[in-house]
Structures are given as structure tokens and as C-alpha cells.
Write a protein that holds these residues in place. Structure first.
Motif, PDB file in Angstrom:
ATOM      1  N   ILE A  33       0.858  -1.182   0.000  1.00 33.99           N
ATOM      2  CA  ILE A  33       0.000   0.000   0.000  1.00 33.99           C
ATOM      3  C   ILE A  33       0.897   1.235   0.000  1.00 33.99           C
ATOM      4  CG2 ILE A  33      -1.946  -1.103   1.169  1.00 33.99           C
ATOM      5  CD1 ILE A  33      -1.001   0.046   3.765  1.00 33.99           C
ATOM      6  N   LYS A  34       0.318   2.389  -0.137  1.00 30.82           N
ATOM      7  CA  LYS A  34       1.101   3.607  -0.322  1.00 30.82           C
ATOM      8  C   LYS A  34       1.697   4.158   0.975  1.00 30.82           C
ATOM      9  CE  LYS A  34      -1.403   5.000  -4.480  1.00 30.82           C
ATOM     10  NZ  LYS A  34      -2.276   6.029  -5.113  1.00 30.82           N
ATOM     11  N   ASN A  35       1.262   3.631   2.105  1.00 30.15           N
ATOM     12  CA  ASN A  35       1.784   4.129   3.376  1.00 30.15           C
ATOM     13  C   ASN A  35       3.289   3.893   3.498  1.00 30.15           C
ATOM     14  OD1 ASN A  35      -1.060   3.443   3.528  1.00 30.15           O
ATOM     15  ND2 ASN A  35      -0.949   4.014   5.660  1.00 30.15           N
ATOM     16  N   SER A  36       3.938   4.732   4.252  1.00 29.79           N
ATOM     17  CA  SER A  36       5.357   4.553   4.529  1.00 29.79           C
ATOM     18  C   SER A  36       5.537   3.555   5.669  1.00 29.79           C
ATOM     19  CB  SER A  36       5.974   5.894   4.935  1.00 29.79           C
ATOM     20  OG  SER A  36       5.432   6.318   6.187  1.00 29.79           O
ATOM     21  N   GLU A  37       6.798   3.163   5.901  1.00 28.82           N
ATOM     22  CA  GLU A  37       7.095   2.275   7.023  1.00 28.82           C
ATOM     23  C   GLU A  37       6.592   2.879   8.332  1.00 28.82           C
ATOM     24  OE1 GLU A  37      11.096   1.000   7.473  1.00 28.82           O
ATOM     25  OE2 GLU A  37      11.392   0.687   5.339  1.00 28.82           O
ATOM     26  N   VAL A  38       6.826   4.172   8.498  1.00 29.84           N
ATOM     27  CA  VAL A  38       6.445   4.852   9.732  1.00 29.84           C
ATOM     28  C   VAL A  38       4.929   4.794   9.934  1.00 29.84           C
ATOM     29  CG1 VAL A  38       6.403   7.080  10.934  1.00 29.84           C
ATOM     30  CG2 VAL A  38       8.452   6.361   9.677  1.00 29.84           C
ATOM     31  N   GLU A  39       4.176   5.029   8.851  1.00 30.71           N
ATOM     32  CA  GLU A  39       2.710   5.003   8.948  1.00 30.71           C
ATOM     33  C   GLU A  39       2.189   3.602   9.260  1.00 30.71           C
ATOM     34  OE1 GLU A  39       1.256   8.517   5.933  1.00 30.71           O
ATOM     35  OE2 GLU A  39       2.231   6.738   5.088  1.00 30.71           O
ATOM     36  N   LEU A  40       2.808   2.582   8.656  1.00 34.98           N
ATOM     37  CA  LEU A  40       2.397   1.205   8.926  1.00 34.98           C
ATOM     38  C   LEU A  40       2.671   0.832  10.381  1.00 34.98           C
ATOM     39  CD1 LEU A  40       3.461  -0.808   5.761  1.00 34.98           C
ATOM     40  CD2 LEU A  40       1.188  -0.652   6.715  1.00 34.98           C
ATOM     41  N   ALA A  41       3.838   1.200  10.854  1.00 35.08           N
ATOM     42  CA  ALA A  41       4.173   0.905  12.245  1.00 35.08           C
ATOM     43  C   ALA A  41       3.243   1.638  13.200  1.00 35.08           C
ATOM     44  CB  ALA A  41       5.627   1.282  12.519  1.00 35.08           C
ATOM     45  N   ALA A  42       2.889   2.878  12.858  1.00 34.44           N
ATOM     46  CA  ALA A  42       1.990   3.668  13.712  1.00 34.44           C
ATOM     47  C   ALA A  42       0.604   3.041  13.779  1.00 34.44           C
ATOM     48  CB  ALA A  42       1.906   5.093  13.189  1.00 34.44           C
ATOM     49  N   ALA A  43       0.192   2.371  12.688  1.00 33.33           N
ATOM     50  CA  ALA A  43      -1.122   1.716  12.647  1.00 33.33           C
ATOM     51  C   ALA A  43      -1.111   0.379  13.382  1.00 33.33           C
ATOM     52  CB  ALA A  43      -1.559   1.511  11.201  1.00 33.33           C
ATOM     53  N   ARG A  44       0.060  -0.093  13.786  1.00 35.70           N
ATOM     54  CA  ARG A  44       0.223  -1.335  14.540  1.00 35.70           C
ATOM     55  C   ARG A  44      -0.404  -2.536  13.818  1.00 35.70           C
ATOM     56  NH1 ARG A  44      -0.670  -1.557  20.618  1.00 35.70           N
ATOM     57  NH2 ARG A  44       0.879  -3.198  20.264  1.00 35.70           N
ATOM     58  N   PRO A  45       0.324  -3.132  12.902  1.00 34.30           N
ATOM     59  CA  PRO A  45      -0.233  -4.235  12.106  1.00 34.30           C
ATOM     60  C   PRO A  45      -0.512  -5.493  12.920  1.00 34.30           C
ATOM     61  CG  PRO A  45       2.126  -4.021  11.720  1.00 34.30           C
ATOM     62  CD  PRO A  45       1.725  -2.836  12.541  1.00 34.30           C
ATOM     63  N   PHE A  94      13.157  -6.023  15.215  1.00 26.86           N
ATOM     64  CA  PHE A  94      12.038  -6.210  14.286  1.00 26.86           C
ATOM     65  C   PHE A  94      10.717  -5.827  14.948  1.00 26.86           C
ATOM     66  CE2 PHE A  94       8.762  -8.738  12.179  1.00 26.86           C
ATOM     67  CZ  PHE A  94       9.048  -8.501  10.839  1.00 26.86           C
ATOM     68  N   ILE A  95      10.496  -6.297  16.173  1.00 25.54           N
ATOM     69  CA  ILE A  95       9.246  -6.004  16.877  1.00 25.54           C
ATOM     70  C   ILE A  95       9.110  -4.510  17.162  1.00 25.54           C
ATOM     71  CG2 ILE A  95       8.023  -6.335  19.083  1.00 25.54           C
ATOM     72  CD1 ILE A  95       9.029  -9.263  19.007  1.00 25.54           C
ATOM     73  N   LYS A  96      10.213  -3.871  17.550  1.00 27.97           N
ATOM     74  CA  LYS A  96      10.153  -2.432  17.828  1.00 27.97           C
ATOM     75  C   LYS A  96       9.917  -1.633  16.543  1.00 27.97           C
ATOM     76  CE  LYS A  96      12.864  -2.400  22.081  1.00 27.97           C
ATOM     77  NZ  LYS A  96      11.719  -1.952  22.912  1.00 27.97           N
ATOM     78  N   LYS A  97      10.437  -2.116  15.425  1.00 29.96           N
ATOM     79  CA  LYS A  97      10.269  -1.401  14.160  1.00 29.96           C
ATOM     80  C   LYS A  97       8.818  -1.395  13.700  1.00 29.96           C
ATOM     81  CE  LYS A  97      11.649  -1.433   9.287  1.00 29.96           C
ATOM     82  NZ  LYS A  97      12.576  -1.972   8.272  1.00 29.96           N
ATOM     83  N   TRP A  98       8.162  -2.560  13.750  1.00 34.80           N
ATOM     84  CA  TRP A  98       6.816  -2.673  13.184  1.00 34.80           C
ATOM     85  C   TRP A  98       5.711  -2.544  14.232  1.00 34.80           C
ATOM     86  CZ3 TRP A  98       6.949  -1.687   8.354  1.00 34.80           C
ATOM     87  CH2 TRP A  98       8.022  -2.107   7.566  1.00 34.80           C
TER      88      TRP A  98
END
Length: 432
Positions: free
Chosen positions: A48-60, A125-129
């Protein structure tokens, strides 16, 4: 003992294996080298168009599926996306074989290689995502990963879990590592009560539940949303159709003489080899010709004449082809291990398997189940066995619709395991 074995794994076995694999990597080829390089580079794809930061902020929501285990995860992923469309879904894999499937899953927002099972790499890895929950599909629960997840207060669970009584995970020193790993989970969703019984010896402190096998939900979803087949080749209701799915040369050496014996019987045969390389298809056609039979390739056929063996030279349509048939043979069972029998069973077919089928729980379980005039799964050892069963089924052709409905109803009892798994983690997701 559990802690000692884990200590050896964490501080000796894994570091040594890691260093050895790095040393030999330049000399390796194929999937093993690809796996090492994926893990080394942290390969990932964002869909999707989100950045890494946005994906991590959304907590997958994080799902780990080693390789073919993605088939058990697919219905879970699909249902999660329906219930929580605003939450991204991240899938990690161990084998590069999973990448092709992951590319095709539109519900997955991010997929990547699982890091090496090393403490600081898993923490990073866990802290990143920043995932909300971690779900393991079927197997592949990594000891250091679950230890780190628990320290980071990341809830982790296992679904569609199965533990055969002869599993290597329950024997020797490995059983201590298995216990250590599983005890770090919040819950385990097993396929059957037998799996829970087989875990009794580990004396786990984690809740165990019978939730069923999510892959059945995937199989039924596929049947209800089929790919298009060539309509000009579709058999009539009066035809008697035998299908051999995912066959290897070892299977074909037994199957073809059986078909030669039955040339006088009105029988249409679909042969779907596991490998559709040009060389294998030509060899198969030569074998058929040498036995005095004819064949036609699916991709080239404008019509399917009586007596012609229809060779499937297109991948990805076997599940749909099972719906054309009346009885099936599943390949791999004269080679080393049988392929999945689920698709054929869900289509309502009585199934034949060769002697090498003990790797498949459904092949074993449904030998104990009967339809009105025979076993749902029948073991065959010779060409003569196959010929006899086909003749027997042909004689009761008028009963085939009833038999198929009977088997579909039995297999249908396995549906809705996905909902049972997700109902358990709804509370976790609502609190995140």
C-alpha cells in the motif's frame, strides 16, 4: 531441563548455524541461498502507499507462515481484513516459496522474511513494526522470537496446530525446546482433541483449544469462488470421470498400467502432473502412447474425445477440476509423501492414495470414515488395486451424486474454524 536446552539453542546452536550458513552461502544455490539472503537483507514488500512509519503507527496484525502454511493463514487473513479493514496485516515467511503466494494476496499490506532467531534481531524487528498481536500458522514457532515477544508484551498464539503422536517435536531433546516455546504463547488452537492429547506429555501451562483446521475454510472458499475452466471440455453428467491430481513419475508408473487395463470400460481420465515442464509432459505423452492410449493437452484441446486422457498442463486449476470428477487419486503417495487430499474431499470425491500417505492427517483420518458403500479414503498399492476400485465405482455410477453429497456433508463439518480462532483474539485486538 527446558531452560537448559533453550540456553544451548540460543547461545550455541543458533549462532553456530548462523555463522556456518554465512560461510557457505556463496557456494549455495536455489531456495536455501535465497532464504539466507532474504533474512540477511531483511527483504520486505509494502503493498500500500503508506510509509514504514505510517504502517508501524497503525500497529499491524502479524501472522507468521513458514511456507505452505500460508494456506492455513489465508482464511484468517481474509476474515481479519473484513472485521478490521483499518488495520494493516503483516505476514512473515521462512521459506522463499511463500513469496509467490504472498504477492497474490491483496489483503496483505506488508510481507517480509522472518529475521534470524537471534535476540537483538527479533527485538529490533518487533520495535520497528510495533505489531498488535502475533499469530503463528500451523507450525514454525521460533523459541527466541516467542521469548522476546513475551518480554515485549506482544500476545502470541498458534492456530491450526497439529501434533502427531510420532512427531519429532515431541521426542528427545527437541521436546524440551517445544515445551519452552509453546509455554510462551497465550493460547494454542489445535486441529483436534487428539492433538491436545498428544501434547499432554509436555505438561504445558498455556490454554489449549480445539478450533479445527482453517485450511478447510480456504478450500471451501476456493470451491465457492472458482477459477474459470474451458467450457468446451466440460464432461456431461453421464460421463464417469477419474482424476489423478498432483502426480509424480512414480505415481504415473502405477496409474498408467491401470488405465491400460480399463480401456474397454467407458472412463474419462484427467491427469494433472505436479510438474508441467515440457520434458515431463512429452515423456508422459510417450508413455501413454506406448501403452496404446491417446492423450490431449488441456491448453491445446478444442474438444475432449472419449478415450483421450486429458493432461493438465496449466497450473492453479486443480481444485476446480476436482468438481468435474467422480473419484480421485492424489499424487506423491507412490513417491515420498502424499499431497493434500482436502480439495478432492471437499468436492465430494472418494479418494485413493498410495502407500506413502502417513504425512497427511486427512488421508489417515478419513480411512476410518465410510460413505454408503466404501471408505472415503482408500489405500492402493498396485495398478490392479486402482483398476479394481475404478471398476467398482463405475458399477455404482448411478449412486455417484448421492455419494458425493454424502462426502461433502461429512467434510463440511470442518468449516468455520477461522471464526473460532478469531473469536479468541478479538479481545486482544479490541484492547490494543
Amino acid at each position: 531441563m527446558n531452560t537448559l536446552v533453550f540456553f544451548l539453542y540460543k547461545f550455541a546452536i543458533v549462532p553456530l548455524a548462523f555463522m556456518l550458513l554465512q560461510l557457505v552461502r556463496p557456494f549455495l544455490k536455489g531456495k536455501l541461498r535465497e532464504m539466507i539472503e532474504d533474512k540477511n537483507t531483511g527483504l520486505y514488500r509494502i503493498k500500500i502507499k503508506n510509509s514504514e512509519v505510517e504502517l508501524a503507527a497503525a500497529r499491524p496484525i502479524w501472522i507468521h507462515a513458514a511456507s505452505g502454511e500460508i494456506e492455513y493463514a489465508r482464511p484468517v487473513i481474509r476474515e481479519l481484513k473484513k472485521q478490521y479493514p483499518y488495520l494493516p496485516i503483516m505476514v512473515t515467511y521462512s521459506s522463499p516459496s511463500a513469496k509467490k503466494i504472498l504477492e497474490s494476496l491483496h489483503e496483505v499490506d506488508l510481507w517480509c522474511a522472518l529475521p534470524w532467531d537471534i535476540d537483538f534481531l527479533m527485538k529490533r524487528f518487533i520495535k520497528k513494526w510495533n505489531p498488535r498481536v502475533l499469530l503463528f500458522s500451523r507450525t514454525d514457532v521460533w523459541p527466541v522470537l516467542v521469548e522476546v515477544a513475551k518480554k515485549e508484551r506482544l500476545t502470541a498464539a498458534l492456530f491450526s496446530a497439529t501434533f502427531a503422536d510420532n512427531s519429532s517435536r515431541l521426542k528427545g531433546l527437541t521436546r524440551y525446546l517445544t515445551k519452552y516455546s509453546l509455554d510462551h504463547l497465550s493460547e494454542i488452537h489445535c486441529v483436534s482433541a487428539e492433538d491436545i492429547q498428544n501434547l499432554d506429555g509436555l505438561k504445558l501451562h498455556v490454554p489449549l483449544k480445539v478450533s479445527g483446521d482453517t485450511r478447510f475454510d480456504q478450500v471451501f472458499h476456493r470451491l465457492e469462488n472458482p477459477k474459470a475452466l474451458k467450457s468446451n471440455l466440460m464432461p456431461s453428467l453421464e460421463d464417469f470421470i477419474f482424476i489423478a491430481g498432483s502426480t509424480w513419475p512414480e505415481d504415473e508408473l502405477v496409474l498408467l498400467p491401470a488405465l491400460e487395463k480399463l480401456q474397454g470400460m467407458y472412463l474419462r481420465t484427467i491427469l494433472a502432473p505436479h510438474e508441467t515442464t515440457a520434458g515431463h509432459l512429452e515423456h508422459l505423452e510417450n508413455q501413454i502412447r506406448a501403452l496404446g492410449m491417446k492423450s490431449v493437452r488441456y491448453s491445446q484441446a478444442d474438444a475432449w474425445n472419449a478415450g483421450d486422457i486429458l493432461i493438465i498442463d496449466q497450473v492453479g486449476i486443480l481444485a476446480e477440476l476436482y468438481t468435474w470428477a467422480d473419484i480421485a487419486f492424489i499424487g506423491g503417495s507412490f513417491k515420498k509423501q502424499v499431497h493434500s487430499v482436502m480439495e478432492a474431499l471437499a468436492a465430494g470425491l472418494p479418494v485413493m492414495v498410495g502407500p506413502f500417505h502417513r504425512n497427511n492427517r486427512e488421508a489417515l483420518f478419513y480411512q476410518k470414515k465410510n460413505y454408503s458403500s466404501g471408505m472415503v479414503v482408500q489405500v492402493v498399492h498396485t495398478s490392479a488395486d486402482i483398476a479394481v476400485l475404478l471398476q467398482r465405482m463405475k458399477k455404482q455410477q448411478d449412486q455417484v451424486p448421492h455419494i458425493k453429497e454424502e462426502i461433502r456433508a461429512e467434510i463440511g463439518k470442518n468449516r468455520h474454524s477461522t471464526q473460532r480462532v478469531l473469536s479468541s483474539i478479538e479481545k486482544v485486538l479490541s484492547e490494543c
